[in-house]
Design an enzyme around this catalytic site. Structure first.
Site, PDB file in Angstrom:
ATOM      1  N   ARG B  25     -27.663 -19.182  55.549  1.00  0.00           N
ATOM      2  CA  ARG B  25     -26.529 -18.311  55.221  1.00  0.00           C
ATOM      3  C   ARG B  25     -26.996 -17.018  54.578  1.00  0.00           C
ATOM      4  O   ARG B  25     -26.404 -15.972  54.759  1.00  0.00           O
ATOM      5  CB  ARG B  25     -25.600 -19.002  54.203  1.00  0.00           C
ATOM      6  CG  ARG B  25     -24.422 -19.713  54.795  1.00  0.00           C
ATOM      7  CD  ARG B  25     -23.480 -20.201  53.692  1.00  0.00           C
ATOM      8  NE  ARG B  25     -22.300 -19.355  53.594  1.00  0.00           N
ATOM      9  CZ  ARG B  25     -21.890 -18.755  52.497  1.00  0.00           C
ATOM     10  NH1 ARG B  25     -22.563 -18.874  51.367  1.00  0.00           N
ATOM     11  NH2 ARG B  25     -20.809 -18.022  52.507  1.00  0.00           N
ATOM     12  N   GLU B  38     -37.176 -34.785  60.868  1.00  0.00           N
ATOM     13  CA  GLU B  38     -36.392 -35.962  60.459  1.00  0.00           C
ATOM     14  C   GLU B  38     -36.917 -37.178  61.224  1.00  0.00           C
ATOM     15  O   GLU B  38     -37.014 -37.158  62.449  1.00  0.00           O
ATOM     16  CB  GLU B  38     -34.910 -35.712  60.765  1.00  0.00           C
ATOM     17  CG  GLU B  38     -34.024 -36.944  60.819  1.00  0.00           C
ATOM     18  CD  GLU B  38     -34.029 -37.770  59.546  1.00  0.00           C
ATOM     19  OE1 GLU B  38     -34.016 -37.185  58.444  1.00  0.00           O
ATOM     20  OE2 GLU B  38     -34.064 -39.021  59.642  1.00  0.00           O
ATOM     21  N   CYS B  48     -22.849 -43.047  53.442  1.00  0.00           N
ATOM     22  CA  CYS B  48     -21.827 -43.782  52.684  1.00  0.00           C
ATOM     23  C   CYS B  48     -20.738 -44.313  53.592  1.00  0.00           C
ATOM     24  O   CYS B  48     -19.934 -45.150  53.199  1.00  0.00           O
ATOM     25  CB  CYS B  48     -21.178 -42.883  51.642  1.00  0.00           C
ATOM     26  SG  CYS B  48     -22.367 -41.960  50.691  1.00  0.00           S
ATOM     27  N   ARG B  75     -27.485 -22.780  65.114  1.00  0.00           N
ATOM     28  CA  ARG B  75     -27.387 -21.942  63.920  1.00  0.00           C
ATOM     29  C   ARG B  75     -28.764 -21.483  63.442  1.00  0.00           C
ATOM     30  O   ARG B  75     -28.932 -21.003  62.323  1.00  0.00           O
ATOM     31  CB  ARG B  75     -26.657 -22.688  62.801  1.00  0.00           C
ATOM     32  CG  ARG B  75     -25.247 -23.100  63.228  1.00  0.00           C
ATOM     33  CD  ARG B  75     -24.533 -23.859  62.135  1.00  0.00           C
ATOM     34  NE  ARG B  75     -24.278 -23.029  60.977  1.00  0.00           N
ATOM     35  CZ  ARG B  75     -24.532 -23.412  59.713  1.00  0.00           C
ATOM     36  NH1 ARG B  75     -25.086 -24.578  59.471  1.00  0.00           N
ATOM     37  NH2 ARG B  75     -24.255 -22.600  58.714  1.00  0.00           N
ATOM     38  N   TYR B 431       1.710 -35.069  34.750  1.00  0.00           N
ATOM     39  CA  TYR B 431       2.618 -36.186  34.542  1.00  0.00           C
ATOM     40  C   TYR B 431       3.895 -36.030  35.358  1.00  0.00           C
ATOM     41  O   TYR B 431       4.590 -35.019  35.276  1.00  0.00           O
ATOM     42  CB  TYR B 431       3.007 -36.341  33.068  1.00  0.00           C
ATOM     43  CG  TYR B 431       4.259 -37.154  32.913  1.00  0.00           C
ATOM     44  CD1 TYR B 431       4.281 -38.479  33.362  1.00  0.00           C
ATOM     45  CD2 TYR B 431       5.432 -36.611  32.410  1.00  0.00           C
ATOM     46  CE1 TYR B 431       5.435 -39.235  33.294  1.00  0.00           C
ATOM     47  CE2 TYR B 431       6.603 -37.364  32.335  1.00  0.00           C
ATOM     48  CZ  TYR B 431       6.596 -38.675  32.776  1.00  0.00           C
ATOM     49  OH  TYR B 431       7.740 -39.427  32.728  1.00  0.00           O
ATOM     50  N   TRP B 439       2.239 -41.228  29.195  1.00  0.00           N
ATOM     51  CA  TRP B 439       0.849 -41.100  28.772  1.00  0.00           C
ATOM     52  C   TRP B 439      -0.011 -41.596  29.917  1.00  0.00           C
ATOM     53  O   TRP B 439       0.045 -42.783  30.264  1.00  0.00           O
ATOM     54  CB  TRP B 439       0.569 -41.955  27.528  1.00  0.00           C
ATOM     55  CG  TRP B 439       1.202 -41.452  26.277  1.00  0.00           C
ATOM     56  CD1 TRP B 439       2.447 -41.743  25.812  1.00  0.00           C
ATOM     57  CD2 TRP B 439       0.602 -40.567  25.306  1.00  0.00           C
ATOM     58  NE1 TRP B 439       2.657 -41.089  24.614  1.00  0.00           N
ATOM     59  CE2 TRP B 439       1.549 -40.369  24.283  1.00  0.00           C
ATOM     60  CE3 TRP B 439      -0.640 -39.922  25.205  1.00  0.00           C
ATOM     61  CZ2 TRP B 439       1.298 -39.565  23.169  1.00  0.00           C
ATOM     62  CZ3 TRP B 439      -0.887 -39.128  24.106  1.00  0.00           C
ATOM     63  CH2 TRP B 439       0.074 -38.950  23.101  1.00  0.00           C
ATOM     64  N   ARG B 447      -6.398 -42.428  23.144  1.00  0.00           N
ATOM     65  CA  ARG B 447      -5.668 -42.692  21.901  1.00  0.00           C
ATOM     66  C   ARG B 447      -6.163 -43.940  21.214  1.00  0.00           C
ATOM     67  O   ARG B 447      -6.434 -43.953  20.021  1.00  0.00           O
ATOM     68  CB  ARG B 447      -4.196 -42.939  22.232  1.00  0.00           C
ATOM     69  CG  ARG B 447      -3.333 -41.738  22.205  1.00  0.00           C
ATOM     70  CD  ARG B 447      -1.938 -42.120  22.609  1.00  0.00           C
ATOM     71  NE  ARG B 447      -1.315 -43.001  21.611  1.00  0.00           N
ATOM     72  CZ  ARG B 447      -0.028 -43.333  21.651  1.00  0.00           C
ATOM     73  NH1 ARG B 447       0.743 -42.867  22.626  1.00  0.00           N
ATOM     74  NH2 ARG B 447       0.484 -44.113  20.740  1.00  0.00           N
TER      75      ARG B 447
END
Lengths: 461, 461
Positions: B25, B38, B48, B75, B431, B439, B447
């Protein structure tokens, strides 16, 4: 009685009851007497749950009540519902209260006063606004009433006035009940706290679930027949309505405090320090009636939200109870679900960033909630607003489907710490294909924003 | 050719290809020639994703491939698969490579060298470990092979050896394919990176989906018949198996680099600075073969994870391309899904905190993913480990169902900034009832932890 103080709490909802509970945890009944007066029939309920009660997701209104008045009383908190505070006498250290059932009035003494008077809904001064069939959605009783109307009278056409969070949630609720729903707003987009490009995605989502949008059309009045609403009138048209829901936002309910001489700020909210003390000795305040510091802009803001009310009430209660706690401020996080769509925002949008004096740039990226190849991956759009040159994150907006909205939490914490978008690209967020692409959408957006900041530096050093 | 440098990348997976792409890039083909070797047949794939390929969630292996070798070549990145680097000659600035198809060897010159040699799977030196039917799960070809076996040979009983993330994901995949699955581990709990109390919840979840657990049973060997595995043998029993999957973890694949004299650290991983430079001039490294700084313990750690490899590769590539970027380290975040269960961890668990010299305390809270009254709310448990006295957050673990695991992101960012649990109670997280109780579970845990820190201070000042 020496040694035994009296805490009087005005308002028995999130902020007031959190404060009372925390104070009670730290100081037993021998040390601290706690009285709470609440105008409504209910205390400690989730106002945010009202649209789900109306929509039928929540079967029974009692599910929304965290603790009944009886439960509070068993814990040594003398909570009286249907009791309204009408005047605060600061020099006398007392509050005038009226029993809304019997009408009797009396003065109540306090050593510490907690003001948790909540928010006041904006209600248009327009012809017909008080007609039967026009409903505000503020307290639990409003929700119970609208639900009853929906179930009993089977209205066919509903008009929701106001495209904020509560308006959208009510529109969804009524769609799910099978009504034809129109949403009217004077603004050109729903969800005015988003930038127009992201608001347009929300508008598409609403249309996608069948809500008719009438944007850029201020409401001018309500047509009625025999005292009942029949249509919502805008400059352009009359929208026939069997049921009208007003979701026009709220302002801090600080009139009582202001009348007593307790200082309020430019937003109309009560001014407090970080321990939730007002500028008046022995008077504390928390919840929708106070103003908060916005941690990105530094300016005071009034944001009515149950989660802030709970936190502030907790902080006030710890301090009243003899402990030490602080509420540093807010970054303006909000999330909402509209059918299968999720919307979130935090920090400043482009307009707010400019108003706060920042030179900002922004990026929008499309990515997926899970690895692209994992079943159930859906597209989500993330917009980041960052300061030019420094790359400091100023705000974020997300529109997507399941798994999108809560990603705002990480962005809110990044804002909290004044991170730059470049720093954010290194964050160690959870990755596995069922949860995220290799680069989480938050990280993709941070990368893109960091690239934009760099390009911008190069083109206009 | 003056002015034209050559970057040689060893390893065409996440780290290597991210580095190559970023370098490209910033520097075009006229400035920088890029070669990648490779060993395998595939490059740029999601390792994964292998368990989901085996489980059938992912139909086609090509979905796991982000970019084909042809796309990379278009590329301007000369990627050669089935080509192995066998020796690095630092003084000569060259790498010996072997064509795994034809067998030819040659030296390749570099100006900049990127080592992205990945991880090496732990493979037990036990009788029968090389028998047919015993499969490692390391590269895409392993996944393709196991899937083919499952579909073609219809094995009935599978034994997964190792209760880490990959072991659990493979156990799930095989359960979903209808096999009887046993999971064997020498440890007393699956997911050894969790504390025993949270690991026990994972064990319950695995039993709940039908996996038979054989914990505290080291594998001693594999019974075979005609070269095929028939059972996995532990001290206590022989577990009949038509299919065995080894998920015993990995170590940094740093042998090639170490043999050349590139410095490795106590974890066996290659040592780099924050720009991903090794201690050797003109040699960079990234991905599973390097060691990272753990931002909580300060100690070096080796954590093989695609998301780190991508980030580190990006950072290396930006620097090689003439830019400036850093990878500050990790906090040890990991998430996994096992059928409907979600598991997450970040930072240090109790044992790790102690080993790192912290005096720690911990809390576990049960809460729900959504408001308790909202449909689909499920229980989740959140454990926080905090430093005694200061209350600094040291780590977190979550076990729950849908919507639980990604809450670890907020905790990871809190760790990143060294927040105390008390500070965390003020965080402005999203929330609304469909997403969280008033909470958020993260805030409830903070807490509770803050209360524990305060109690602890009072009882042992």
């Amino acid at each position: 009685m020496a040694g035994r103080e009296r805490l009087l709490v005005i308002g028995g909802d999130a902020a007031g009851m959190s404060a009372a509970s925390q104070a009670r945890r730290r100081r037993g009944p021998d040390e601290l007497e706690i009285g709470v007066v609440e105008r409504g029939r209910h205390a400690s309920y989730s106002a945010c749950g009202i649209p789900y009660l109306v929509g039928g997701d929540v079967e029974d209104e009692s599910s929304l009540i965290a603790r009944t008045p009886e439960e509070h009383r068993e814990r040594g908190i003398d909570l009286r519902t249907r009791t309204e505070a009408t005047e605060i006498d600061l020099s006398g250290g007392r509050v005038r209260v009226r029993d809304l059932e019997g009408g009797a009035e009396r003065w109540e003494h306090y050593d510490q006063l907690m003001v948790a008077t909540g928010a006041v809904p904006a209600r248009p001064r327009l012809p017909g606004a008080d007609a039967e069939g026009v409903h505000g959605i503020q307290v639990l009783d409003d929700g119970i009433r609208v639900r009853r109307v929906v179930e009993r009278d089977k209205p066919r056409r509903a008009v929701v006035v106001g495209g904020g969070y509560i308006g959208l949630e009510m529109a969804e609720a009524l769609v799910r009940r099978g009504l034809e729903v129109s949403l009217v707003d004077a603004a050109d987009q729903p969800m005015g706290t988003l930038d127009p490009d992201m608001g347009a995605l929300v508008a598409d989502a609403l249309r996608g679930v069948g809500v008719k949008l009438r944007l850029g059309e201020p409401v001018e009045g309500f047509d009625t027949e025999d005292g009942r609403v029949t249509a919502v009138r805008t400059a352009d048209r009359a929208l026939p309505a069997d049921l009208v829901v007003l979701g026009l936002g709220v302002r801090p309910g600080s009139d009582l405090a202001r009348a007593a001489g307790i200082e309020t700020g430019p937003t109309g909210g009560i001014v407090t320090d970080r321990r939730m003390r007002t500028r008046t000795e022995r008077v504390w305040a928390a919840g929708d009636c106070v103003e908060n510091r916005h941690l990105v802009s530094g300016a005071p803001v009034a944001i009515a939200l149950g989660t802030h009310a709970n936190k502030q009430g907790r902080v006030a209660g710890i301090n009243i109870g003899g402990g030490y706690a602080t509420f540093p401020g807010v970054v303006g996080t909000a999330v909402a679900k509209i059918c299968e769509y999720e919307v979130a925002r935090t920090g400043l949008n482009e307009r707010e960033a400019e108003a706060a004096g920042f030179e900002a740039l922004s990026v929008v990226v499309a990515s997926t909630t899970r690895a692209g190849y994992y079943p159930g991956a859906t597209e989500m759009r993330t917009k980041l607003v960052a300061e030019r040159r420094s790359g400091r994150l100023l705000g974020a907006q997300i529109v997507g489907r399941e798994g999108a909205a809560k990603r705002v939490d990480g962005l809110a914490i990044a804002l909290w710490h004044g991170m730059t978008v470049e720093e954010m690209t290194g964050l160690d967020l959870g990755y596995a294909p069922p949860f995220s692409p290799t680069w989480d959408p938050v990280l993709i957006a941070a990368r893109k924003a960091a690239e934009r900041v760099e390009e911008d530096l190069r083109s206009a050093p």
